[in-house]
Design an enzyme around this catalytic site. Structure first.
Site, PDB file in Angstrom:
ATOM      1  N   ASP A  53       0.168   6.488   0.759  1.00 44.92           N
ATOM      2  CA  ASP A  53       1.190   6.335   1.795  1.00 44.92           C
ATOM      3  C   ASP A  53       1.924   7.663   1.900  1.00 44.92           C
ATOM      4  OD1 ASP A  53       0.493   3.670   2.006  1.00 44.92           O
ATOM      5  OD2 ASP A  53       2.177   2.948   0.803  1.00 44.92           O
ATOM      6  N   GLU A  70      -0.040   0.338   9.840  1.00 47.99           N
ATOM      7  CA  GLU A  70       0.946   1.139   9.108  1.00 47.99           C
ATOM      8  C   GLU A  70       0.683   2.621   9.347  1.00 47.99           C
ATOM      9  OE1 GLU A  70       1.468  -2.037   5.378  1.00 47.99           O
ATOM     10  OE2 GLU A  70       0.553  -0.066   5.022  1.00 47.99           O
ATOM     11  N   HIS A 130      -0.241   4.756   6.099  1.00 50.50           N
ATOM     12  CA  HIS A 130      -1.244   4.261   5.152  1.00 50.50           C
ATOM     13  C   HIS A 130      -2.631   4.816   5.484  1.00 50.50           C
ATOM     14  CE1 HIS A 130      -2.884   0.711   2.696  1.00 50.50           C
ATOM     15  NE2 HIS A 130      -3.970   1.233   3.265  1.00 50.50           N
TER      16      HIS A 130
END
Length: 269
Positions: free
Chosen positions: A159, A241, A244
């Site tokens: 991340d 996301e 991600h």
């Protein structure tokens, strides 16, 4: 007297047997050694010390409101191919005046288990005001925000975000401080030295979807720069996301590790 001597000998024999049994039997005081990372893992700092590390799960500034199980030191571990690919991406970004900043890298299974326990405790909503203002906590599993397994535990998922150089410091989170929704304007959200991506990290909201059409202008351009740069070195973005990414092919595509996030887990690699 003979009876007394016999009784004493019996007591002595029993005591010796008890001592032997105690010495050879496992006890509750014995601690099983922690698992170690396999040779395919490295500390990101050993591959590229210029990548900024803000390991959120070692702090209380998480959607749980506390440090996450298994995160003992603020270090980023990744499989060697993923770390090398980030190094290539960082070199390209530095030439443009940016740097990568990682929030989370390898994640032990015990941390994922912590997420699951928290998600099932519907009474604990202390961080709702920042991380999931519009999502009912009872839907976190159904909506895909929480799962019992995570690709992070395989070691090739990270991340991350972008920081414009020179990087400014980010102040520490103060537990109990007033919470602001993660999708609020950047100057109202919790301060972060990253560029504006439209939401904060770990924002449980559809605005976090990488290509959400409501994200426009500079925010969209920042997301696309991150995605394009990482795609060019072998990473694949999770569409839900923006932060991600997973490096492909994965070195350990079917293994979910549980060694703790601490430096000694990769000593000798």
């Amino acid at each position: 007297m003979t009876g007394m001597r016999t009784a004493l000998r019996a007591l002595a024999t029993a005591g010796a047997a008890l001592l032997i049994a105690t010495a050879t039997s496992p006890t509750s005081a014995q601690v099983r050694p922690e698992p170690k990372a396999p040779d395919g893992f490295v500390a990101l700092r050993s591959v590229d010390p210029t990548i900024i590390q803000e390991m959120r799960y070692t702090t209380a500034h998480t959607f749980l409101g506390e440090r996450v199980d298994g995160y003992r030191q603020p270090v980023c571990f990744l499989t060697r191919p993923a770390a090398r690919a980030l190094h290539l991406a960082q070199k390209r970004l530095l030439r443009q005046g940016y740097a990568l900043k990682v929030y989370d890298c390898y994640r032990p299974q015990r941390a994922v288990d912590h997420f699951v326990r928290w998600a099932k405790d519907l009474d604990d909503q202390s961080m709702k005001g920042e991380f999931y203002p519009l999502v009912d906590k009872s839907r976190l599993f159904e909506d895909g925000y929480i799962a019992e397994k995570s690709g992070h535990s395989r070691g090739s998922t990270v991340d991350l975000t972008l920081v414009r150089l020179p990087a400014l410091p980010t102040r520490p989170y103060r537990p109990g401080e007033r919470l602001t929704p993660c999708f609020a304007p950047k100057d109202e959200r919790f301060p972060d030295n990253s560029v504006d991506m439209g939401t904060g990290y770990d924002c449980f909201d559809t605005l976090s979807h990488t290509d959400d059409p409501r994200i426009r202008g500079v925010q969209r351009a920042n997301r696309q720069l991150l995605k394009r740069t990482l795609t060019e070195v072998g990473f694949v973005n999770l569409p839900e996301e923006w932060w991600h990414f997973t490096h492909k092919p994965e070195l350990f595509p079917d293994t979910y590790f549980d060694f703790p996030v601490e430096r000694r887990s990769v000593v000798g690699h």
